[in-house]
Design a protein around this motif. Structure first.
Motif, PDB file in Angstrom:
ATOM      1  N   ASN A  36       4.190  -7.870 -10.015  1.00  0.00           N
ATOM      2  CA  ASN A  36       3.693  -8.081  -8.646  1.00  0.00           C
ATOM      3  C   ASN A  36       2.795  -6.939  -8.190  1.00  0.00           C
ATOM      4  OD1 ASN A  36       5.267 -10.433  -8.524  1.00  0.00           O
ATOM      5  ND2 ASN A  36       7.021  -9.271  -7.786  1.00  0.00           N
ATOM      6  N   LEU A  37       1.863  -6.543  -9.036  1.00  0.00           N
ATOM      7  CA  LEU A  37       1.001  -5.395  -8.752  1.00  0.00           C
ATOM      8  C   LEU A  37      -0.320  -5.786  -8.097  1.00  0.00           C
ATOM      9  CD1 LEU A  37       1.575  -3.312 -12.014  1.00  0.00           C
ATOM     10  CD2 LEU A  37       2.696  -3.068  -9.798  1.00  0.00           C
ATOM     11  N   ASN A  38      -0.360  -6.881  -7.387  1.00  0.00           N
ATOM     12  CA  ASN A  38      -1.590  -7.282  -6.700  1.00  0.00           C
ATOM     13  C   ASN A  38      -2.033  -6.176  -5.753  1.00  0.00           C
ATOM     14  OD1 ASN A  38      -1.647  -9.821  -7.926  1.00  0.00           O
ATOM     15  ND2 ASN A  38      -0.261 -10.654  -6.382  1.00  0.00           N
ATOM     16  N   GLY A  39      -3.252  -5.713  -5.897  1.00  0.00           N
ATOM     17  CA  GLY A  39      -3.787  -4.674  -5.036  1.00  0.00           C
ATOM     18  C   GLY A  39      -3.453  -3.259  -5.458  1.00  0.00           C
ATOM     19  N   VAL A  40      -2.683  -3.090  -6.530  1.00  0.00           N
ATOM     20  CA  VAL A  40      -2.314  -1.753  -7.002  1.00  0.00           C
ATOM     21  C   VAL A  40      -3.475  -1.160  -7.791  1.00  0.00           C
ATOM     22  CG1 VAL A  40      -0.755  -0.469  -8.518  1.00  0.00           C
ATOM     23  CG2 VAL A  40       0.148  -2.236  -7.009  1.00  0.00           C
ATOM     24  N   THR A  41      -3.791   0.105  -7.517  1.00  0.00           N
ATOM     25  CA  THR A  41      -4.883   0.780  -8.216  1.00  0.00           C
ATOM     26  C   THR A  41      -4.396   1.739  -9.290  1.00  0.00           C
ATOM     27  OG1 THR A  41      -4.959   2.475  -6.493  1.00  0.00           O
ATOM     28  CG2 THR A  41      -6.463   0.594  -6.261  1.00  0.00           C
ATOM     29  N   SER A  42      -3.195   2.321  -9.110  1.00  0.00           N
ATOM     30  CA  SER A  42      -2.677   3.239 -10.126  1.00  0.00           C
ATOM     31  C   SER A  42      -1.167   3.382 -10.010  1.00  0.00           C
ATOM     32  CB  SER A  42      -3.332   4.617 -10.014  1.00  0.00           C
ATOM     33  OG  SER A  42      -2.934   5.263  -8.826  1.00  0.00           O
ATOM     34  N   ILE A  43      -0.579   3.826 -11.119  1.00  0.00           N
ATOM     35  CA  ILE A  43       0.842   4.163 -11.164  1.00  0.00           C
ATOM     36  C   ILE A  43       0.955   5.535 -11.794  1.00  0.00           C
ATOM     37  CG2 ILE A  43       3.112   3.598 -12.122  1.00  0.00           C
ATOM     38  CD1 ILE A  43       2.171   0.677 -12.285  1.00  0.00           C
ATOM     39  N   GLU A  44       1.718   6.414 -11.144  1.00  0.00           N
ATOM     40  CA  GLU A  44       2.034   7.718 -11.709  1.00  0.00           C
ATOM     41  C   GLU A  44       3.540   7.798 -11.878  1.00  0.00           C
ATOM     42  OE1 GLU A  44       0.418  10.659  -9.030  1.00  0.00           O
ATOM     43  OE2 GLU A  44      -1.459  10.693 -10.144  1.00  0.00           O
ATOM     44  N   ASP A  59      -5.344  -2.528 -13.551  1.00  0.00           N
ATOM     45  CA  ASP A  59      -6.338  -3.583 -13.332  1.00  0.00           C
ATOM     46  C   ASP A  59      -5.738  -4.951 -13.669  1.00  0.00           C
ATOM     47  OD1 ASP A  59      -6.201  -3.427 -16.064  1.00  0.00           O
ATOM     48  OD2 ASP A  59      -8.328  -3.060 -16.378  1.00  0.00           O
ATOM     49  N   ALA A  60      -4.393  -5.045 -13.549  1.00  0.00           N
ATOM     50  CA  ALA A  60      -3.684  -6.294 -13.840  1.00  0.00           C
ATOM     51  C   ALA A  60      -2.513  -6.421 -12.866  1.00  0.00           C
ATOM     52  CB  ALA A  60      -3.179  -6.285 -15.279  1.00  0.00           C
ATOM     53  N   THR A  61      -1.878  -7.586 -12.856  1.00  0.00           N
ATOM     54  CA  THR A  61      -0.738  -7.772 -11.958  1.00  0.00           C
ATOM     55  C   THR A  61       0.580  -7.373 -12.613  1.00  0.00           C
ATOM     56  OG1 THR A  61      -0.537 -10.078 -12.629  1.00  0.00           O
ATOM     57  CG2 THR A  61      -1.835  -9.616 -10.650  1.00  0.00           C
ATOM     58  N   ASN A  62       0.575  -7.171 -13.941  1.00  0.00           N
ATOM     59  CA  ASN A  62       1.763  -6.734 -14.674  1.00  0.00           C
ATOM     60  C   ASN A  62       1.370  -5.619 -15.632  1.00  0.00           C
ATOM     61  OD1 ASN A  62       3.404  -8.870 -13.568  1.00  0.00           O
ATOM     62  ND2 ASN A  62       2.349 -10.242 -14.979  1.00  0.00           N
ATOM     63  N   VAL A  63       2.200  -4.573 -15.707  1.00  0.00           N
ATOM     64  CA  VAL A  63       1.934  -3.433 -16.582  1.00  0.00           C
ATOM     65  C   VAL A  63       3.233  -3.045 -17.268  1.00  0.00           C
ATOM     66  CG1 VAL A  63       1.334  -0.967 -16.626  1.00  0.00           C
ATOM     67  CG2 VAL A  63       0.019  -2.533 -15.206  1.00  0.00           C
ATOM     68  N   SER A  64       3.151  -2.706 -18.558  1.00  0.00           N
ATOM     69  CA  SER A  64       4.289  -2.154 -19.297  1.00  0.00           C
ATOM     70  C   SER A  64       3.930  -0.742 -19.727  1.00  0.00           C
ATOM     71  CB  SER A  64       4.595  -2.997 -20.541  1.00  0.00           C
ATOM     72  OG  SER A  64       5.029  -4.277 -20.158  1.00  0.00           O
ATOM     73  N   LEU A  65       4.807   0.217 -19.398  1.00  0.00           N
ATOM     74  CA  LEU A  65       4.580   1.616 -19.765  1.00  0.00           C
ATOM     75  C   LEU A  65       5.618   2.065 -20.780  1.00  0.00           C
ATOM     76  CD1 LEU A  65       3.842   3.491 -16.416  1.00  0.00           C
ATOM     77  CD2 LEU A  65       2.241   2.921 -18.231  1.00  0.00           C
ATOM     78  N   ASN A  66       5.153   2.703 -21.847  1.00  0.00           N
ATOM     79  CA  ASN A  66       6.045   3.267 -22.840  1.00  0.00           C
ATOM     80  C   ASN A  66       6.667   4.538 -22.263  1.00  0.00           C
ATOM     81  OD1 ASN A  66       7.287   4.501 -25.002  1.00  0.00           O
ATOM     82  ND2 ASN A  66       5.569   4.236 -26.396  1.00  0.00           N
ATOM     83  N   LYS A  78       5.153   6.320  -8.646  1.00  0.00           N
ATOM     84  CA  LYS A  78       4.312   6.376  -7.446  1.00  0.00           C
ATOM     85  C   LYS A  78       3.246   5.299  -7.600  1.00  0.00           C
ATOM     86  CE  LYS A  78       0.755   9.270  -5.660  1.00  0.00           C
ATOM     87  NZ  LYS A  78       0.067  10.525  -5.856  1.00  0.00           N
ATOM     88  N   ILE A  79       3.372   4.227  -6.817  1.00  0.00           N
ATOM     89  CA  ILE A  79       2.504   3.051  -6.935  1.00  0.00           C
ATOM     90  C   ILE A  79       1.508   3.082  -5.787  1.00  0.00           C
ATOM     91  CG2 ILE A  79       2.467   0.537  -6.993  1.00  0.00           C
ATOM     92  CD1 ILE A  79       5.424   0.734  -7.991  1.00  0.00           C
ATOM     93  N   THR A  80       0.226   3.230  -6.120  1.00  0.00           N
ATOM     94  CA  THR A  80      -0.827   3.403  -5.117  1.00  0.00           C
ATOM     95  C   THR A  80      -1.609   2.112  -4.915  1.00  0.00           C
ATOM     96  OG1 THR A  80      -1.046   5.724  -5.734  1.00  0.00           O
ATOM     97  CG2 THR A  80      -2.853   4.764  -4.479  1.00  0.00           C
ATOM     98  N   THR A  81      -1.779   1.731  -3.645  1.00  0.00           N
ATOM     99  CA  THR A  81      -2.605   0.591  -3.261  1.00  0.00           C
ATOM    100  C   THR A  81      -3.614   1.065  -2.218  1.00  0.00           C
ATOM    101  OG1 THR A  81      -1.334  -0.149  -1.353  1.00  0.00           O
ATOM    102  CG2 THR A  81      -0.565  -0.905  -3.509  1.00  0.00           C
TER     103      THR A  81
END
Length: 93
Positions: A36-44, A59-66, A78-81
């Motif tokens: 549900n990352l609509n409008g999200v620009t970055s994750i730290e 740049d997507a609505t779903n992200v997987s981080l290792n 920290k999810i930035t919109t």
């Protein structure tokens, strides 16, 4: 363990109201998924002493981080919109 946590001392942060970002699994061992990352620009990913240990431009609505390279413990995403910042806590085991 979801919610807005203000941990960025000295930074003018406007929290995102009613954020509904999915962060799972929690605890995680190898991958953390964000939905549900609509409008999200970055994750730290920030550790408990405030160090940014990972950063990804979104740049997507779903992200997987290792997260397999992170030591066990508690972290914040920290999810930035455009509207502000939401912070979600998760554990790495």
């Amino acid at each position: 363990v979801f919610g807005i946590i203000h941990l960025l001392a000295g930074v003018d942060v406007k929290p995102v109201e009613n954020s509904v970002f999915g962060v799972y699994p929690n605890p995680a061992s190898s991958v953390v998924n964000f939905d549900n990352l609509n409008g999200v620009t970055s994750i730290e990913i920030v550790n408990m002493i405030g160090q940014v240990v990972k950063h990804v431009d979104v740049d997507a609505t779903n992200v997987s981080l290792n997260v397999s390279d992170l030591t066990s413990g508690s972290y914040f995403a920290k999810i930035t919109t455009a509207e502000g910042i939401s912070t979600e806590q998760f554990l790495v085991k």
